[in-house]
Write a protein that holds these residues in place. Structure first.
Motif, short mmCIF file in Angstrom:
data_model
loop_
_atom_site.label_atom_id
_atom_site.label_comp_id
_atom_site.label_asym_id
_atom_site.label_seq_id
_atom_site.Cartn_x
_atom_site.Cartn_y
_atom_site.Cartn_z
N SER A 83 -3.82 3.91 -1.26
CA SER A 83 -4.29 2.96 -0.26
C SER A 83 -3.45 1.68 -0.34
N PHE A 84 -4.11 0.53 -0.51
CA PHE A 84 -3.44 -0.76 -0.35
C PHE A 84 -2.32 -1.00 -1.37
N ASN A 85 -2.63 -0.89 -2.65
CA ASN A 85 -1.59 -1.12 -3.67
C ASN A 85 -0.42 -0.16 -3.49
N GLN A 86 -0.74 1.11 -3.36
CA GLN A 86 0.32 2.11 -3.28
C GLN A 86 1.15 1.94 -2.00
N VAL A 133 12.88 -11.75 -5.53
CA VAL A 133 11.78 -11.81 -4.58
C VAL A 133 10.57 -11.15 -5.24
N VAL A 134 9.41 -11.76 -5.03
CA VAL A 134 8.17 -11.25 -5.63
C VAL A 134 7.19 -10.93 -4.51
N VAL A 135 6.75 -9.69 -4.46
CA VAL A 135 5.77 -9.25 -3.47
C VAL A 135 4.40 -9.25 -4.12
N CYS A 136 3.46 -9.97 -3.54
CA CYS A 136 2.11 -10.09 -4.10
C CYS A 136 1.11 -9.47 -3.13
N ALA A 137 0.26 -8.59 -3.63
CA ALA A 137 -0.67 -7.85 -2.78
C ALA A 137 -2.08 -8.41 -2.88
N GLY A 138 -2.65 -8.81 -1.75
CA GLY A 138 -4.05 -9.14 -1.69
C GLY A 138 -4.38 -10.61 -1.71
N PHE A 139 -5.46 -10.96 -1.01
CA PHE A 139 -5.85 -12.36 -0.87
C PHE A 139 -6.28 -12.99 -2.18
N MET A 140 -6.63 -12.18 -3.17
CA MET A 140 -7.06 -12.73 -4.45
C MET A 140 -5.92 -13.38 -5.23
N ASP A 161 -1.26 -9.48 3.17
CA ASP A 161 -2.66 -9.79 3.49
C ASP A 161 -2.94 -11.25 3.17
N GLY A 162 -1.93 -12.09 3.36
CA GLY A 162 -2.06 -13.49 3.00
C GLY A 162 -1.97 -14.44 4.18
N TYR A 163 -1.84 -15.71 3.85
CA TYR A 163 -1.83 -16.80 4.81
C TYR A 163 -1.00 -17.92 4.19
#
Length: 399
Positions: A83-86, A133-140, A161-163
């Protein structure tokens, strides 16, 4: 700008086969078709038979000099969550493999109980490990990312999934690219489709405890789509709607028990909107002759219970954003909000023949609905604060 994004993402789609069973899990149906077709390439073009699948690329690699150019910081849950992470990490791997670059994933300490300090430590380790470059997953990731981006202003961060974020003085962090999706559109397609296919007792089980904007948009879109389809059919449908046992996005006996209760009491299909929560929900569905709507990627290969999946182009978006670091155009997306939806062919339902499990809802109907959103004839509300309202043809039971 939208046309440019669409062109770049369409090119990425032609290359990206994602996580589940060789189907284009991260790539929505980008081109209307008269019959179900592969979502990874436009129907008018020949299928890419030599494309590399993310599953063919190792999750772990060893670089010659011990440094890693592209880093991925996982969200809560498992890396291989189907799902999301993968789906997000698939984008990292696909871009790195296509360009001969090193890559590495970092999971914050303490798993589902990770703190902001744990997330920051993972980001710092990535930068110190050579990340360009660093990819970060999720609003947390927000609090930790604010700290890391301010401390390492020369390093670009991609916030999926950020802002947009600002430092303690209120200055926009221009080294953070905020990439979000119009999940309400994908959720709408799924809700509309399952009701058109004959389901009348629906459920939504979401992750993040109701605080995750992406899951909230998915859920609100699902409700709107189901209500619209029911209105067209002249019937009323029922939906259970819950954030219970989904705070950590993980599978749990408690969630499975609740879902078994739903199915046993008449629920026919549940939108499993929360990473590894899918495992508990699909297990309950299997035990009760029920069905599931997957999320983020095409999850049809994970269970015969999956009728469809509300997808967003995670892998494609990551490749597009990371490419802008290397082609010198990151400033176009750094510090601003990017929201990808139908206009960019970044959300939708899977249309590969192996994934199309509807009995009466047709590809032609789906394409017609997709076109209505694409041309602006149908606008789907994204403000999930409007969830608790009266619906013309849907009884919403918020649990």
């Amino acid at each position: 700008m939208k046309k440019f994004i669409a062109l770049v993402m369409a090119a990425a789609m032609a290359l990206s086969l994602a996580a589940c069973g060789g189907t284009p899990a991260s790539t929505p149906a980008s081109t209307p078709a008269s019959e179900p077709t592969s979502a990874s390439t436009p129907a008018s073009e020949p299928e890419q038979t030599d494309a590399v699948s993310a599953d063919d690329i190792e999750d772990n690699m060893t670089s010659a000099d011990g440094t890693y150019e592209i880093a991925f910081i996982t969200d809560v849950g498992q890396l291989k969550d189907k799902s999301f992470n993968q789906g997000t990490y698939d984008g990292v791997k696909l871009y790195a493999a296509a360009n001969g670059l090193s890559y590495k994933y970092y999971q914050p300490a303490n798993g589902d109980q990770a703190t902001d300090d744990d997330r920051y430590d993972a980001m710092k380790a990535a930068v110190e490990g050579g990340a360009k470059v660093v990819v970060c997953a999720g609003f947390m990731q927000e609090t930790a990312l604010k700290r890391a981006a301010a401390e390492f202003p020369e390093v670009p961060f991609v916030f999926i999934d950020g802002y947009p974020l600002a430092d303690e003085e209120g200055n926009t962090l221009t080294n953070v690219a905020a990439i979000a999706f119009k999940e309400e559109q994908a959720g709408y397609f799924a809700g509309y489709a399952v009701v058109k296919d004959g389901f009348e007792k629906l459920g939504f089980s979401g992750g993040g405890g109701g605080t995750n904007p992406a899951c909230c948009r998915f859920g609100y879109g699902f409700v709107q789509g189901a209500n619209a389809a029911a209105a067209e059919l002249g019937k009323t449908v029922d939906m259970n709607f819950s954030w219970e046992y989904g705070a950590s996005f993980g599978a749990s006996p408690e969630l499975q028990t609740m879902m078994e209760g739903w199915y046993a009491n008449g629920t026919e299909i549940v939108f499993a909107c929360g990473g590894s929560m899918f495992q508990s929900i699909s297990a309950a569905a299997s035990a009760n002759d029920g069905y599931v709507v997957g999320v983020d990627v095409d999850q049809s290969a994970q269970s015969d219970t999956v009728i469809t999946s509300a997808m967003k182009g995670l892998a494609d978006a990551v490749q597009w954003a990371v490419a802008k670091v290397y082609d010198g155009t990151f400033s176009e997306i750094g510090g601003v909000a990017t929201s990808l939806g139908v206009a960019e062919h970044a959300v939708g339902l899977p249309t590969a023949e192996s994934s199309w499990r509807f009995e009466t809802f047709t590809a032609e109907e789906y394409n017609a609905l997709y076109e209505k959103v694409l041309n602006g004839e149908l606008i789907i509300d994204s403000d999930y604060n409007n969830l608790e309202q009266e619906y013309s043809n849907l009884n919403l039971n918020i649990i």
